[in-house]
Every structure is written in C-alpha cells, then in structure tokens.
Design a protein around this motif. Structure first.
Motif, mmCIF file in Angstrom:
data_model
loop_
_atom_site.group_PDB
_atom_site.id
_atom_site.type_symbol
_atom_site.label_atom_id
_atom_site.label_comp_id
_atom_site.label_asym_id
_atom_site.label_seq_id
_atom_site.Cartn_x
_atom_site.Cartn_y
_atom_site.Cartn_z
ATOM 1 N N GLY A 288 0.789 -1.228 0.000
ATOM 2 C CA GLY A 288 0.000 0.000 0.000
ATOM 3 C C GLY A 288 0.817 1.272 0.000
ATOM 4 N N THR A 292 3.220 1.085 -7.416
ATOM 5 C CA THR A 292 2.798 0.987 -8.815
ATOM 6 C C THR A 292 2.989 2.300 -9.558
ATOM 7 O OG1 THR A 292 1.109 -0.490 -7.983
ATOM 8 C CG2 THR A 292 0.955 0.114 -10.286
ATOM 9 N N ARG A 442 -4.429 7.587 4.627
ATOM 10 C CA ARG A 442 -4.808 6.252 5.095
ATOM 11 C C ARG A 442 -5.342 6.258 6.527
ATOM 12 N NH1 ARG A 442 -2.080 3.126 1.208
ATOM 13 N NH2 ARG A 442 -2.982 4.187 -0.575
HETATM 14 P P1 ADP Z 1 1.666 -1.226 -3.440
HETATM 15 O O1 ADP Z 1 2.854 -0.454 -2.982
HETATM 16 O O2 ADP Z 1 1.187 -2.202 -2.423
HETATM 17 O O3 ADP Z 1 1.875 -1.836 -4.801
HETATM 18 P P2 ADP Z 1 -0.227 0.377 -4.853
HETATM 19 O O4 ADP Z 1 0.759 0.964 -5.773
HETATM 20 O O5 ADP Z 1 -1.150 -0.671 -5.379
HETATM 21 O O6 ADP Z 1 0.493 -0.171 -3.562
HETATM 22 O O7 ADP Z 1 -1.040 1.581 -4.236
HETATM 23 C C1 ADP Z 1 -2.101 1.364 -3.338
HETATM 24 C C2 ADP Z 1 -3.204 2.396 -3.546
HETATM 25 O O8 ADP Z 1 -2.750 3.684 -3.134
HETATM 26 C C3 ADP Z 1 -3.640 2.543 -4.971
HETATM 27 O O9 ADP Z 1 -5.056 2.582 -5.001
HETATM 28 C C4 ADP Z 1 -3.021 3.855 -5.421
HETATM 29 O O10 ADP Z 1 -3.802 4.499 -6.394
HETATM 30 C C5 ADP Z 1 -2.992 4.646 -4.128
HETATM 31 N N1 ADP Z 1 -1.922 5.639 -4.026
HETATM 32 C C6 ADP Z 1 -0.667 5.541 -4.512
HETATM 33 N N2 ADP Z 1 0.059 6.636 -4.184
HETATM 34 C C7 ADP Z 1 -0.746 7.442 -3.466
HETATM 35 C C8 ADP Z 1 -0.592 8.733 -2.845
HETATM 36 N N3 ADP Z 1 0.556 9.392 -2.904
HETATM 37 N N4 ADP Z 1 -1.655 9.244 -2.199
HETATM 38 C C9 ADP Z 1 -2.826 8.570 -2.134
HETATM 39 N N5 ADP Z 1 -3.045 7.380 -2.701
HETATM 40 C C10 ADP Z 1 -2.025 6.803 -3.361
#
Ligand code: ADP
Ligand code: MG
Length: 676
Positions: A288, A292, A442
């Motif tokens: 989280g 990605t 979060r």
């Molecule tokens: P992981 O690191 O587990 O791969 P993800 O890339 O899937 O996590 O991101 C988790 C969620 O957080 C996704 O829905 C993404 O769109 C969201 N997200 C990513 N960066 C941010 C940010 N800076 N602020 C808020 N939400 C974010």
C-alpha cells in the motif's frame, strides 16, 4: 546420474501412480528426494481427557467404558465408544468401520490419537488411530512423521513408501559441498541431510538436516547473484532517457499528491535512466505504499521517449489489473502511447496479435506475466523492464527478462519487508530504493483476533458493511481437503456463506485451481462490486487493489506466518473508508493468540516477522513458512536469516580462495514458480 532416473524405476510405481506424482511435480527420483515434507506429525505424550481442546490432534490413554455401539444406516455406519481416565470421559467415533465393535474389550486399556471436534456441543474424538494394547504407542512416541503435500488419489503413505525407496537407491557419493566448507559451518553431509529431512528420528536430526539443505540452497542462490552482478556492473547505458516534460504535467494531474518517499524514489530512478550506467534498481515499500505509480512513471517516461517498457507481474490477475489501470491512465491523461497485454492464458490468436504489436513497435508499454520472457516475444527497443512483486520470482527469471533485447534498464518492485543487510545479500546486483512512507490519507486498519465462536457476529458485521456499500474478503487456507489438513474448503465455504448472506449479497470464490478465464471474470466482478464478498485462497495476497473493500476475514489465521497475514491485511485499508481485519483462529491456544496479537500492535512488516520468530523460536518444527518469499524450496529468509548470513560469508570465501569450487556447485535451479 540418479537425478534423471524416472520414478517408474521404483517398485510399485506404474503408469497411474506416475501420473499422480507428475501432478505434484515429481517425475524423477531426484524430484522425489527434493520433495520436502510440508510439516511433521509428532506423536506427542498423551494428555488427560479433561485437557483436550477443539481442533487439536491429541493422544489420550484410557479405559474402554461401556459397550461399543454401531449406529447409522448402511451408507454411513458410525461406531461409537467411550473411554475414561481419571479426569473425564471422551466419546470416540469412527465412520464405516463397524468391525471395530468386535475389536475392543470392555474395561481394556487403549491409546487413541485423533482430532478433537465439536459435535452437538460435545467434544468428540473423530477417527482416531488405535493403539491397542497401549504399548504399541511407545514405539512411535516422539517420532516425527513427514507430512507431504498431496493430490487426490495419492496418499501420504504412498509418498512415504516411494520416498524410502528413492532414498535407499540414492547414490551415496553425491556430496556437493567441499569438506572444508562443511567443517567450517558445521553442516551435515548431503546423504544424512536428505534422509534427515524426510524421516528424522528426532528434532535434533531434523534441525541438523534442515540447516545443511537451507545453507546449500542459499549458497547457490547467492553465487548465482554474484555471477549476475559481475555481468551487470559494467553495463554502459544504451538508453539514455531524460525526464519527458509531459511527466511533470501527468504527476500534477493525478488525483493525489505523491508522497515525499515516492518523489524521492522517482528522482532516483529518473537519475539512473539518464545516467551513464544502465539502471539495476530495487524499489522496496510495504504493502500500500504506492509502488505501482512509481513504476508507471518510469514506463510512461520510457514510452514517451519512443522506446518500449515492459512490466511483468507474478499472476495473471495482477497483470490484468495493472494493464487495466494503465490503459485507464493513458486515456484519462491523454498520453499518446499504446499498451498491450500478454499473458499465458491468452488464445494463440490473441498472443500473435500481441507479438505483432510488440515487434513492430506499435505497443510501447507491455504488461504481462511470465509470457513476456518467452522466446516468441521480440521487442523493439526494449529500454526498461519492471518486475512487480519481485520476491515471487526466481533469480533465473530476473536474468532472462533482463536479457531480452539489448541491455534494458531493470527496475524491480518488492513489498518484502527485509532489513537492508539482508536485502543487500538477496539483491546484491541491485541498487536499493525504499518507499518508507504511506500515503497520508490512510486510516489505520482496525484488527481483532477471535475464535470461531465469533463467526456469526463477523458475518453480521460484514452484512452491515455491505449494506453501506462496501465489500469484503474471506481467506481460507486450502483449496482441496487433504487427509492432513482440516482447512476449510473454499468452494464449500462460499456456498455456505452465500446461504448465510441471502440473495441480496453476491458471494464469489477464487482459487488457484480455477481456469484463468473464470478467475479473471470473478476479479472483474469484484472490482465492479457485482460481487460483494470474495472467498479466496491466498491468491489475492499479491497486489490486488480494490479500495472499496473494507473487511478482511481470515479463517484459520493460526496457519499463516505473520508476515503473510500482514500482506493479506494490506488488501484492505486502501481507500478512504475505515477498514477492518478479523483474524479467526480454530485453536484457542494461548500462544496462537499471543502471536496474532503482534499484528494488533504493529503495521511494520519487518517488525512483525521478527517478533513472530522470536516468539516461536528457532526450533518451531511446524515452521509455518513466514513468507514463501523468493520462492525458496526450503529456506525462509526470515526464519533462516542467520544461515543466509553464513552462506553469504561462505560465498565471499569461495570466490576469494577457491574460485574453482564454483564449478562444482551446480547452477541454481528452481523447480517451479507456480504461484497459486
Ligand atoms: P503497493 O505499494 O502495495 O503496490 P499500490 O501501488 O497498489 O500499492 O497503491 C495502493 C493504492 O494507493 C492505490 O489505489 C493507489 O492508487 C494509491 N496511491 C498511490 N500513491 C498514493 C498517494 N501518494 N496518495 C494517495 N493514494 C495513493
Ligand atoms: Mg503492488
């Protein structure tokens, strides 16, 4: 060499049995020997009847009390007996074994070993193994019986029998580690070790055997990495790619602000790609943390420069999810670049179309699974390769992906929470970036550890969340019921849950044995909230992102390593809603509660794993693997961190003093990287 001998050479293995063994990945005697037990059954000291607990497998000593009775109908005859000791009476039942009635004598002493279940609110021992007279138990007491991963039609007993034969026919001269090395690190000989891992006489033998095998596995891995590092270090940058002006505009348009950690890591990546040397970088960040988007920035930037970028995910479900969200972003933010998906389950026609689009350079972004590294794929100016959830892949795959085309930049993403010292050993050939900050919006997940008595309450809670528009996950540990695992069956469970929830709620189920098209369909429906509850095995552990899901209910939580539970928990709490994680345990043992309680107090993946190990201690035979990380067959990077350090030191020593030994150590082999 014995390795290539087919198992058909073993006595009692005909064509039919051969096919069954093939199902669990065994076709040669060598495969057989490396099919290590999943756990061990210990014939422990008997316990008092008043001490038996639901869910446990225990041994009791007692006196046969009253008459043995047979009831039920022809299709299911139930034999019932009562045994008594000084502390109480226990009811014992067997199915389909009416002849037992004549075996026992009223008042006789007997030892029984079986599972305690609850029937109509009474604790009952089901289908026990019988030791009559009780002295028969003495021979087995304290021994360890291997428990193997099974498949329908192949019993544990059958595997044990074949294993004995395979071991007896083994070439006794097959030591692979130099004696000096074995002395130095107190490692058992290979022959001793393989025998000891399958049929240990006691815990000490097991520990000794295991240490040797883990050491060897790690050593091979580390040496393979060193080779890779040698190759990578002097790679000049063939694809110098500065940051495209559209990238900053894209970042500015995102619905959220990048965290400082994300910005920092993106800067590091951008500097690498524009620098003198080819990038080899690992991005580590807890579940989280938003890895990605960082990978997406690198991919978009590469594509905008006119080169290709590819991203490989360990499962089809995850590859498709990435593909969908990337296409969505390209469209939303008007980025003039085409993406294509390539996975193993696509039809030949679909694949051919994808190959064409890749080869002619029409597609600049390629998302997929292992299919991306197959020979049939020809890239056109492949400048960047990303592997997501790197810890799920082997080192060979790291290498072969990097070998496609010229010398592309390599970016690997991992959620593995490991300390830097271990990361340097395991990812020796890579520079390391860390995303050490979660997005600010979060809301912390609320956790609870409960026993099965709470199940109804949990269901009611899920109903309420669903009524508010949210969705839930339920995790069951195993797909098929096997003799030794009492885990819930996913399919049955989802049917039961559907009945429980009523027609307004859709329950879907997902497991590794399902056809890919069904899996995708289910995932799609869950993502679109046509399914509100997804009952699943740990398939969903890897990377799935459905922010509307707010409840994670984990059945038999005691069976999982805490690090894995932490990953599972990471599937919720990804959106703007309060999320909940319910750890349900089948045993009310204090230690289980205490272990799971760690999860209540920490959100730091690595801290969780180390606390877990501290509590369980190194001698934990049932060594629920912490992680299954990096696909090691026997080693576990958390549990065996000390051996990993040792193997690393040994690798230094070998390379320094005895480089010729390198040739003697076989290439690192990974039998399977099937994830789900
Ligand atoms: P992981 O690191 O587990 O791969 P993800 O890339 O899937 O996590 O991101 C988790 C969620 O957080 C996704 O829905 C993404 O769109 C969201 N997200 C990513 N960066 C941010 C940010 N800076 N602020 C808020 N939400 C974010
Ligand atoms: Mg991810």
């Amino acid at each position: 060499m014995i390795k290539e001998t087919s198992i058909k050479e073993l006595k009692g293995i005909g064509e039919k049995t051969e096919k069954l063994f093939a199902k669990i990945g065994i076709s040669t005697v060598g495969d057989m020997i490396r099919y290590y037990p999943r756990g061990y059954d210990i014939y422990e000291e008997p316990v008092s009847i008043s001490d038996v607990r639901e869910g446990q497998v225990v041994t009791v000593n007692g006196m046969i009390f009253g008459r043995v009775q047979v009831s039920g109908n022809r299709s299911l005859q139930v034999t019932t007996m009562h045994v008594k000791d000084l502390t109480g009476t226990l009811k014992v039942i067997w199915f389909r074994m009416p002849y037992l009635r004549n075996t026992f004598q009223k008042g006789g002493a007997v030892t029984l070993r079986g599972k305690i279940v609850r029937k109509r609110n009474e604790l009952v021992m089901e289908h026990p193994e019988v030791f009559y007279p009780p002295e028969q138990y003495d021979g087995k007491k304290n021994t360890l019986q291997p428990i193997y991963g099974l498949t329908a039609g192949l019993s544990n007993h059958a595997i044990m029998k074949a294993m004995h034969q395979a071991l007896d026919g083994m070439d006794l001269t097959r030591e692979r580690l130099p004696k000096e090395l074995r002395m130095r690190y107190e490692l058992a000989e290979y022959n001793y070790a393989v025998r000891g891992i399958h049929f240990p006489e006691d815990k000490a033998v097991f520990m000794h055997a295991r240490k040797r095998l883990v050491f060897e596995e790690f050593l091979q891995f580390i040496l393979a990495i060193r080779k890779l590092k040698d190759k990578n270090e002097k790679l000049e940058n063939e694809y110098v790619i500065p940051v495209h002006p559209d990238i900053d505009a894209f970042i500015a348009k995102l619905p959220y602000k990048l965290t400082n950690a994300q910005k920092k890591v993106w800067k590091e990546i951008a500097a690498d790609m524009a620098g003198e040397m080819t990038m080899s970088r690992l991005v580590q960040g807890d579940v989280g943390s938003g890895k990605t988007i960082v990978a997406v920035l690198a991919l978009f930037n590469t594509a905008l420069s006119g080169c290709q970028g590819a991203m490989m995910a360990p499962t089809e479900v995850l590859a498709r999810q990435h593909y969908a969200s990337i296409c969505n972003m390209l469209e939303t933010y008007d980025i003039p670049v085409k993406a294509v998906l390539l996975t193993g389950s696509m039809t030949a026609k679909e694949k051919r179309r994808a190959y064409d689009r890749i080869e002619c350079g029409f597609a600049k972004i390629i998302i997929g699974t292992h299919a991306l590294i197959q020979d049939a794929v020809n890239y056109d100016n492949l400048a960047l390769v990303v592997t997501d959830e790197q810890h799920r892949f082997g080192v060979k795959q790291r290498e072969s992906f990097a070998q496609k085309g010229g010398t592309p930049h390599v970016l690997v993403m991992s959620a593995t929470p490991i300390p830097r010292t271990l990361a340097i050993i395991l990812y020796g050939e890579l520079d390391i970036s860390v995303i050490d900050e979660l997005p600010a919006n979060r809301i912390p997940i609320k956790n609870c550890v409960v026993d099965t008595g709470y199940r109804q309450t949990a269901y009611q809670f899920m109903k309420k969340q669903i009524a508010e528009g949210r969705q839930c996950y339920v995790i069951c540990p195993m797909v098929e019921e096997s003799e030794n695992m009492e885990a819930e069956n996913v399919t049955d469970y989802s049917r039961m849950l559907q009945d429980e929830m009523g027609a307004d709620v859709q329950v879907g189920c997902l497991h590794g044995k399902m056809k890919q098209v069904y899996k995708d369909e289910i995932m799609q429906q869950f993502a679109e909230n046509q399914i509100q509850i997804l009952v699943s095995t740990t398939v969903i552990e890897v990377g799935i992102d459905v922010p509307n899901a707010t409840v994670m209910l984990i059945e038999n939580a005691e069976r999982f390593g805490l690090a894995q539970l932490h990953q599972l928990r990471g599937r919720v709490g990804r959106g703007a809603y309060q999320s909940y994680c319910i750890f349900m345990t089948g045993s009310d043992a204090k230690e289980t509660k205490k272990r799971l309680d760690i999860l209540n107090h920490s959100n730091d993946g690595f801290k969780i794993a180390s606390e877990d190990l501290k509590l369980r201690g190194p001698g934990d035979l049932f060594g629920i693997r912490q992680s299954g990380l990096m696909d090691f067959k026997i080693g576990d990077i958390y549990q065996d961190a000390a051996i990993l350090q040792m193997a690393n030191e040994a690798a230094d020593w070998i390379l320094e003093e005895y480089p010729e030994w390198l040739k003697k150590i076989p290439d690192y082999e990974r039998t399977s990287s099937v994830i789900i």
